[in-house]
Design an enzyme around this catalytic site. Structure first.
Site, PDB file in Angstrom:
ATOM      1  N   HIS A   1      35.736  42.341  32.346  1.00 41.30           N
ATOM      2  CA  HIS A   1      35.373  41.514  33.515  1.00 41.30           C
ATOM      3  C   HIS A   1      34.471  42.280  34.478  1.00 41.30           C
ATOM      4  O   HIS A   1      34.700  43.447  34.744  1.00 41.30           O
ATOM      5  CB  HIS A   1      36.631  41.025  34.240  1.00 41.30           C
ATOM      6  CG  HIS A   1      37.297  39.908  33.503  1.00 41.30           C
ATOM      7  ND1 HIS A   1      38.009  40.104  32.351  1.00 41.30           N
ATOM      8  CD2 HIS A   1      37.308  38.571  33.733  1.00 41.30           C
ATOM      9  CE1 HIS A   1      38.454  38.943  31.903  1.00 41.30           C
ATOM     10  NE2 HIS A   1      38.038  37.987  32.719  1.00 41.30           N
TER      11      HIS A   1
ATOM     12  N   ALA B   1      38.230  33.618  40.820  1.00 45.01           N
ATOM     13  CA  ALA B   1      37.371  33.442  41.998  1.00 45.01           C
ATOM     14  C   ALA B   1      37.312  31.978  42.435  1.00 45.01           C
ATOM     15  O   ALA B   1      37.203  31.696  43.630  1.00 45.01           O
ATOM     16  CB  ALA B   1      35.970  33.973  41.697  1.00 45.01           C
TER      17      ALA B   1
HETATM   18  N1  3AL Z   1      36.589  40.735  38.547  1.00 46.56           N
HETATM   19  C1  3AL Z   1      36.807  39.413  38.440  1.00 46.56           C
HETATM   20  O1  3AL Z   1      37.820  38.886  38.885  1.00 46.56           O
HETATM   21  N2  3AL Z   1      35.837  38.699  37.816  1.00 46.56           N
HETATM   22  C2  3AL Z   1      35.897  37.349  37.674  1.00 46.56           C
HETATM   23  N3  3AL Z   1      36.754  36.450  38.283  1.00 46.56           N
HETATM   24  C3  3AL Z   1      36.281  35.226  38.055  1.00 46.56           C
HETATM   25  O2  3AL Z   1      36.780  34.177  38.459  1.00 46.56           O
HETATM   26  N4  3AL Z   1      35.141  35.290  37.303  1.00 46.56           N
HETATM   27  C4  3AL Z   1      34.847  36.601  37.059  1.00 46.56           C
HETATM   28  O3  3AL Z   1      33.907  37.056  36.458  1.00 46.56           O
END
Ligand code: 3AL
Length: 199
Positions: A98, A154
């Site tokens: 990620h 997010a």
């Molecule tokens: N570091 C992290 O949480 N990355 C993410 N979260 C999210 O909702 N999309 C991402 O790429």
């Protein structure tokens, strides 16, 4: 991931190659998850695909971690333990794939399309310089402690909540963060699946 929307019937008729192309990034950069759930076809709905992904993630190895952790604590050697996580543990690998929130990849325009939209929805594209500086240094502190990036869904959070969560989660133990991070990956993955499968 290919940007398409499909009905569940259309999903069930996809060839394996197409299924992997379309669902290959529902877990960020980890097409093994899409490959791993192919055997669960036919799916009854989007939720069913999400549950299969969750089950796949739950079964990923972190075996031996507790025993090895005790051994490393006994040796008083945290670093050996974290190195072990990097190379052996698949859940750790999933988290490491990620991108940081509002991090270098975002600055360079190198995020996946899904991640761009998710970070935007949390307002990270219009983050103030002060909050960006704060988030970047908390991210560094987090990675130094856990050896994987701070992961949070997010789409379900805004900047202030993200900042308070990372501050709070920094106090956690490694095994708690591994588990919390994977639970966040499941939320991200579910929303990505719901973007593809429309009833
Ligand atoms: N570091 C992290 O949480 N990355 C993410 N979260 C999210 O909702 N999309 C991402 O790429």
């Amino acid at each position: 991931m290919m940007a398409v929307t499909l009905s569940i019937d259309e999903v069930n008729k996809l060839t394996s190659d197409l299924f992997i192309k379309i669902f290959g990034n529902v877990v960020e950069h980890y097409s093994n998850a899409a490959i791993g759930i192919l055997k669960c076809k036919p799916f009854s709905c989007a939720e069913d695909i999400s549950m299969a992904i969750n089950h796949y993630l739950d079964l990923l190895s972190d075996a031996g971690m507790i025993i090895f952790r005790i051994y490393c604590l006994y040796l008083n050697c945290r670093r050996v333990f974290y190195r072990f996580c990097i190379y052996v543990l698949e859940k750790t690998k999933v988290l490491q794939l990620h991108p940081d929130l509002a991090g270098k990849l975002a600055e360079k325009g190198e995020l996946t399309n899904e991640s761009v939209e998710e970070q935007k929805s949390a307002g990270l594209d219009v983050i103030t310089p002060e909050n960006k500086h704060k988030l970047n240094s908390l991210n560094e502190e987090y990675k130094k402690k856990f050896s994987f990036p701070f992961v949070i869904c997010a789409r379900e959070n805004k900047i202030q909540k993200i900042l308070s969560s990372i501050e709070m989660r920094l106090h956690n133990e490694h095994h708690q963060e591994l588990s919390t991070g994977i639970e966040e990956v499941k939320k991200i993955s579910k929303l990505r699946i719901y973007e593809i499968v429309k009833e």
